[in-house]
Design a protein around this motif. Structure first.
Motif, PDB file in Angstrom:
ATOM      1  N   ASP A 222      53.271  63.678  22.836  1.00 54.08           N
ATOM      2  CA  ASP A 222      53.689  62.563  23.687  1.00 54.08           C
ATOM      3  C   ASP A 222      55.080  62.130  23.271  1.00 54.08           C
ATOM      4  O   ASP A 222      55.660  62.676  22.319  1.00 54.08           O
TER       5      ASP A 222
ATOM      6  N   PRO B  77      42.968  63.095  28.575  1.00 56.70           N
ATOM      7  CA  PRO B  77      43.997  62.558  27.687  1.00 56.70           C
ATOM      8  C   PRO B  77      43.694  62.878  26.222  1.00 56.70           C
ATOM      9  O   PRO B  77      42.547  62.767  25.780  1.00 56.70           O
TER      10      PRO B  77
ATOM     11  N   HIS C 193      47.808  60.602  30.954  1.00 50.11           N
ATOM     12  CA  HIS C 193      48.375  60.105  29.700  1.00 50.11           C
ATOM     13  C   HIS C 193      49.843  60.418  29.507  1.00 50.11           C
ATOM     14  O   HIS C 193      50.679  59.518  29.378  1.00 50.11           O
TER      15      HIS C 193
ATOM     16  N   ARG D 227      51.468  60.403  34.740  1.00 48.59           N
ATOM     17  CA  ARG D 227      51.821  60.689  33.341  1.00 48.59           C
ATOM     18  C   ARG D 227      53.328  60.868  33.208  1.00 48.59           C
ATOM     19  O   ARG D 227      53.895  60.600  32.157  1.00 48.59           O
TER      20      ARG D 227
END
Length: 310
Positions: free
Chosen positions: A8, A110, A132, A167
């Motif tokens: 991420d 996620p 996510h 996302r």
């Protein structure tokens, strides 16, 4: 991040993002050569582990890996033993037993990329995990903005559309705010997450307000496949209130650019005239995506082994 996988944007620093941008410049130059092939990942094997459908992201990763001379395995869930009841963990262990150096994972759950990394023990790049994160899309968007604006400080970016299910929006919010960009979100109230202002962004429900004096307008796809019924009255009303057309684009700065992560619902989020406007960088985003993904492969697998080019 550069010693492990990429899951991420939240856990990256501004310095991490700047390193990816700088490294991408080198690989973008390689993508313009007559022979777009370098030996940096020779002997490495990359598995494109896509559980969810994808066109541009999967192909972009595949081209990036092949241009660096890696061996590529394309895993497709619909033709795998997952259809016979094999667990994701056992599937990953089976692939690892054949010798894989890095996974690129797209999955609807996620956090799935971290789980796969724990099982595989090799770096995993998150190619999109449910609503996510989509960190490589955020990085290529950031790189595209930088190539046009040459700075981030004092830029105004308007992200317009289905924020709730996106996302891409979530990852872009983290990357842009880390770089000091002023971010405004706009869409139907039902498609804006509650308390999202806590991430350091401004929210407006007026698309004219969002577009006014913007440096960048980023349209988002209406993700109808992820929506329950009744999130907005009708597609016709959405078009009237939020579609980016020439009148709304004219409210932005004279040198503003228009972006869309794709795939486009042409005529819904954006008119064809604006999608193919001279200041549209939508196709350039796709091109830059290959360079950014080559940079990430290099930083995660190739750095220190060989020079980038012959």
């Amino acid at each position: 991040m550069m010693e492990k996988g990429l899951h991420d944007i939240e856990n990256l620093t501004r310095e991490d993002l700047e390193l990816v941008l700088q490294t991408s410049d080198t690989f973008l130059e390689i993508c313009t050569r007559k022979v777009k092939k370098i030996p940096t990942l020779r002997g490495k094997t990359i598995c494109l582990f896509f559980i969810e459908p994808s066109t541009r992201t999967r192909i972009s990763f595949e081209i990036a890996a092949k241009r660096m001379s890696a061996d590529v395995i394309n895993f497709t869930a619909s033709t795998s033993s997952l259809q016979k009841g094999e667990s994701l963990t056992d599937t990953v262990k089976t692939i690892m037993a054949m010798g894989v150096d890095l996974f690129v994972l797209r999955h609807s759950a996620p956090g799935s990329s971290r789980k796969v990394e724990q099982v595989a023990g090799v770096p995993v790049i998150n190619g999109g995990d449910g609503p996510h994160a989509h960190p490589t899309q955020a990085m290529l968007d950031l790189y595209t903005i930088y190539r046009h604006k040459k700075k981030f400080q004092d830029l105004k970016v308007a992200i317009i559309g289905d924020i709730f299910h996106s996302r891409v929006a979530r990852s872009n919010i983290f990357s842009l705010t880390k770089m000091g960009v002023d971010v405004t979100l706009c869409g139907p109230p039902t498609l804006i997450p509650k308390e999202i202002e806590k991430l350091g962004v401004r929210v407006t429900y007026s698309v004219e307000d969002a577009c006014r004096n913007a440096d960048v307008i980023m349209c988002l796809r209406m993700q109808l496949e992820r929506q329950q019924s009744g999130l907005f009255p009708s597609m016709r009303e959405y078009i009237q209130l939020f579609r980016i057309d020439d009148r709304r684009f004219a409210l932005a700065k004279d040198d503003a650019i228009i972006m869309h992560p794709g795939p486009m619902n042409r005529g819904i989020e954006i008119t064809p005239e604006i999608a193919y406007h001279p200041r549209s960088v939508i196709e350039e985003q796709v091109t830059n995506g290959v360079a950014v993904r080559m940079a990430l492969f290099y930083l995660l697998l190739g750095r220190g082994n060989e020079e980038i080019t012959d």
